[in-house]
Design a protein around this motif. Structure first.
Motif, PDB file in Angstrom:
ATOM      1  N   UNK A 240     -44.174  -1.618   0.320  1.00  0.00           N
ATOM      2  CA  UNK A 240     -45.301  -2.136   0.974  1.00  0.00           C
ATOM      3  C   UNK A 240     -46.721  -1.343   0.759  1.00  0.00           C
ATOM      4  N   UNK A 241     -46.581   0.009   0.876  1.00  0.00           N
ATOM      5  CA  UNK A 241     -47.671   0.821   0.511  1.00  0.00           C
ATOM      6  C   UNK A 241     -48.352   0.339  -0.715  1.00  0.00           C
ATOM      7  N   UNK A 242     -47.491   0.184  -1.732  1.00  0.00           N
ATOM      8  CA  UNK A 242     -47.729  -0.290  -3.078  1.00  0.00           C
ATOM      9  C   UNK A 242     -48.192  -1.566  -3.174  1.00  0.00           C
ATOM     10  N   UNK A 243     -47.738  -2.500  -2.551  1.00  0.00           N
ATOM     11  CA  UNK A 243     -48.214  -3.718  -2.400  1.00  0.00           C
ATOM     12  C   UNK A 243     -49.742  -3.748  -1.951  1.00  0.00           C
ATOM     13  N   UNK A 244     -49.918  -3.019  -0.713  1.00  0.00           N
ATOM     14  CA  UNK A 244     -51.339  -2.802  -0.151  1.00  0.00           C
ATOM     15  C   UNK A 244     -52.096  -2.090  -1.178  1.00  0.00           C
ATOM     16  N   UNK A 245     -51.879  -1.276  -2.086  1.00  0.00           N
ATOM     17  CA  UNK A 245     -52.526  -0.452  -2.917  1.00  0.00           C
ATOM     18  C   UNK A 245     -53.033  -1.390  -4.066  1.00  0.00           C
ATOM     19  N   UNK A 246     -52.384  -2.252  -4.539  1.00  0.00           N
ATOM     20  CA  UNK A 246     -52.432  -3.259  -5.639  1.00  0.00           C
ATOM     21  C   UNK A 246     -53.770  -4.250  -5.127  1.00  0.00           C
ATOM     22  N   UNK A 247     -53.688  -4.572  -3.666  1.00  0.00           N
ATOM     23  CA  UNK A 247     -54.804  -5.414  -3.181  1.00  0.00           C
ATOM     24  C   UNK A 247     -56.107  -4.746  -3.054  1.00  0.00           C
ATOM     25  N   UNK A 248     -55.764  -3.143  -2.678  1.00  0.00           N
ATOM     26  CA  UNK A 248     -57.034  -2.351  -2.457  1.00  0.00           C
ATOM     27  C   UNK A 248     -57.728  -2.233  -4.000  1.00  0.00           C
ATOM     28  N   UNK A 249     -56.962  -2.088  -5.087  1.00  0.00           N
ATOM     29  CA  UNK A 249     -57.509  -1.745  -6.000  1.00  0.00           C
ATOM     30  C   UNK A 249     -58.336  -3.104  -6.948  1.00  0.00           C
ATOM     31  N   UNK A 250     -57.559  -4.184  -6.537  1.00  0.00           N
ATOM     32  CA  UNK A 250     -58.315  -5.420  -7.106  1.00  0.00           C
ATOM     33  C   UNK A 250     -59.566  -5.473  -6.444  1.00  0.00           C
ATOM     34  N   UNK A 251     -59.558  -5.148  -4.889  1.00  0.00           N
ATOM     35  CA  UNK A 251     -60.773  -5.440  -4.217  1.00  0.00           C
ATOM     36  C   UNK A 251     -62.042  -4.517  -4.347  1.00  0.00           C
ATOM     37  N   UNK A 252     -61.493  -3.286  -4.646  1.00  0.00           N
ATOM     38  CA  UNK A 252     -62.740  -2.046  -5.098  1.00  0.00           C
ATOM     39  C   UNK A 252     -63.337  -2.369  -6.408  1.00  0.00           C
ATOM     40  N   UNK A 253     -62.662  -3.146  -7.403  1.00  0.00           N
ATOM     41  CA  UNK A 253     -62.989  -3.246  -8.573  1.00  0.00           C
ATOM     42  C   UNK A 253     -63.989  -4.642  -8.455  1.00  0.00           C
ATOM     43  N   UNK A 254     -63.835  -5.355  -7.738  1.00  0.00           N
ATOM     44  CA  UNK A 254     -65.016  -6.558  -7.460  1.00  0.00           C
ATOM     45  C   UNK A 254     -65.912  -6.124  -6.762  1.00  0.00           C
ATOM     46  N   UNK A 255     -65.725  -5.444  -5.619  1.00  0.00           N
ATOM     47  CA  UNK A 255     -66.804  -5.255  -4.626  1.00  0.00           C
ATOM     48  C   UNK A 255     -67.803  -3.918  -5.065  1.00  0.00           C
ATOM     49  N   UNK A 256     -67.197  -2.844  -5.667  1.00  0.00           N
ATOM     50  CA  UNK A 256     -67.934  -1.869  -6.128  1.00  0.00           C
ATOM     51  C   UNK A 256     -68.090  -2.082  -7.522  1.00  0.00           C
ATOM     52  N   UNK A 257     -67.788  -3.220  -8.240  1.00  0.00           N
ATOM     53  CA  UNK A 257     -68.000  -3.465  -9.652  1.00  0.00           C
ATOM     54  C   UNK A 257     -68.012  -2.155 -10.438  1.00  0.00           C
ATOM     55  N   UNK A 258     -66.516  -1.720 -10.469  1.00  0.00           N
ATOM     56  CA  UNK A 258     -66.381  -0.350 -11.237  1.00  0.00           C
ATOM     57  C   UNK A 258     -65.141  -0.767 -12.239  1.00  0.00           C
ATOM     58  N   UNK A 259     -65.000  -0.023 -13.388  1.00  0.00           N
ATOM     59  CA  UNK A 259     -64.375  -0.223 -14.353  1.00  0.00           C
ATOM     60  C   UNK A 259     -62.984   0.760 -13.965  1.00  0.00           C
ATOM     61  N   UNK A 260     -61.970   0.415 -14.291  1.00  0.00           N
ATOM     62  CA  UNK A 260     -60.719   1.265 -13.791  1.00  0.00           C
ATOM     63  C   UNK A 260     -59.547   1.534 -14.855  1.00  0.00           C
ATOM     64  N   UNK A 261     -59.325   2.886 -15.096  1.00  0.00           N
ATOM     65  CA  UNK A 261     -58.266   3.265 -16.028  1.00  0.00           C
ATOM     66  C   UNK A 261     -57.321   3.946 -15.370  1.00  0.00           C
ATOM     67  N   UNK A 262     -56.102   3.423 -15.057  1.00  0.00           N
ATOM     68  CA  UNK A 262     -55.096   4.173 -14.516  1.00  0.00           C
ATOM     69  C   UNK A 262     -53.868   4.801 -15.223  1.00  0.00           C
ATOM     70  N   UNK A 263     -53.394   5.681 -14.793  1.00  0.00           N
ATOM     71  CA  UNK A 263     -52.010   6.165 -15.185  1.00  0.00           C
ATOM     72  C   UNK A 263     -51.165   5.646 -13.932  1.00  0.00           C
ATOM     73  N   UNK A 264     -49.776   5.188 -14.591  1.00  0.00           N
ATOM     74  CA  UNK A 264     -48.957   4.703 -13.411  1.00  0.00           C
ATOM     75  C   UNK A 264     -47.573   4.587 -14.083  1.00  0.00           C
TER      76      UNK A 264
END
Length: 252
Positions: free
Chosen positions: A185-209
């Protein structure tokens, strides 16, 4: 012009070649994954990008500016921020103060203003309080603003670390295993958060996962490392169906 260009990047520790001939091109606004088995060199690559390690060879350019040789603080000011696989918060500081620490590279005041608590000090403190509140609201953490960071549940500590990194106003955000230790559940919420911050903060993201569901769900492009060298790159569908990746990373 790409936001980040990595060319022939490598580092040796004695006789060990930890990263060898790494090449990456990351376009502005994209969400890219860096994956591979344990010990593949992923975190070492992040340490190279952020100046923790200086490469033995190769170049790193951010917005066309070479950043090899700069100190971590200088690279952060240039526009690269990161989180860590093991959460590194100021545990005895409040949630809000953790974010405010990162705001000090944008909102500053003179030493005399701070020591004597002149009007400029209070003005800038108010600015930081408001900005920290705005960032925490995005992560649904505003109600915990006065809570000690150590008292947050694990998933919220992960979110706070990302919020603090974003407070430096980065162009490129490096997330080192953001879903580590999270429940589904936390992972699913995190996925939504990452998508949100990319759009709202207009930031490029590189992640290890390591969570392949998260990687396949949000990443647009993947680079795969194995024993410090690039094994494959391409779309998630291409990479996760590559027999070499399945053998090396998924163990099948």
């Amino acid at each position: 012009m790409a936001l980040l260009e990595v060319k022939n990047l490598g580092i040796s520790f004695g006789g060990l070649r930890a990263v060898d001939n790494l090449n990456m091109t990351i376009e502005e606004g994209s969400l890219v994954g860096l994956i591979g088995p344990n010990g593949a060199g992923k975190t070492t690559a992040f340490n190279l990008l952020t100046g923790v390690y200086q490469p033995t060879d190769g170049t790193i350019s951010l917005n066309g500016e070479k950043i090899v040789g700069k100190k971590p603080a200088e690279i952060c000011q240039s526009g690269i921020a990161r989180t860590f696989q093991n959460i590194r918060l100021f545990s005895k500081m409040s949630v809000k103060d953790n974010v405010k620490v990162a705001l000090h590279n944008q909102i500053t005041y003179r030493l005399a203003e701070s020591m004597l608590h002149l009007p400029g000090y209070f003005k800038r403190e108010k600015e930081m309080d408001e900005r920290a509140g705005d960032i925490l609201r995005v992560f649904d953490l505003e109600q915990f603003s006065e809570t000690l960071a150590s008292n947050l549940p694990y998933g919220k500590q992960r979110k706070l670390e990302i919020a603090r990194a974003l407070a430096t106003n980065p162009k490129l955000l490096l997330l080192d295993e953001p879903a580590a230790g999270m429940n589904p559940n936390e992972t699913a919420e995190l996925m939504e958060t990452i998508e949100l911050i990319r759009k709202q903060f207009q930031v490029t993201i590189l992640l290890i996962e390591h969570d392949m569901k998260l990687v396949a769900g949000i990443c647009e492009y993947l680079y795969v490392l194995n024993f410090g060298t690039e094994l494959a790159n391409g779309t998630p569908e291409e990479v996760l169906n590559d027999p070499r990746v399945i053998t090396a990373y998924l163990g099948e």
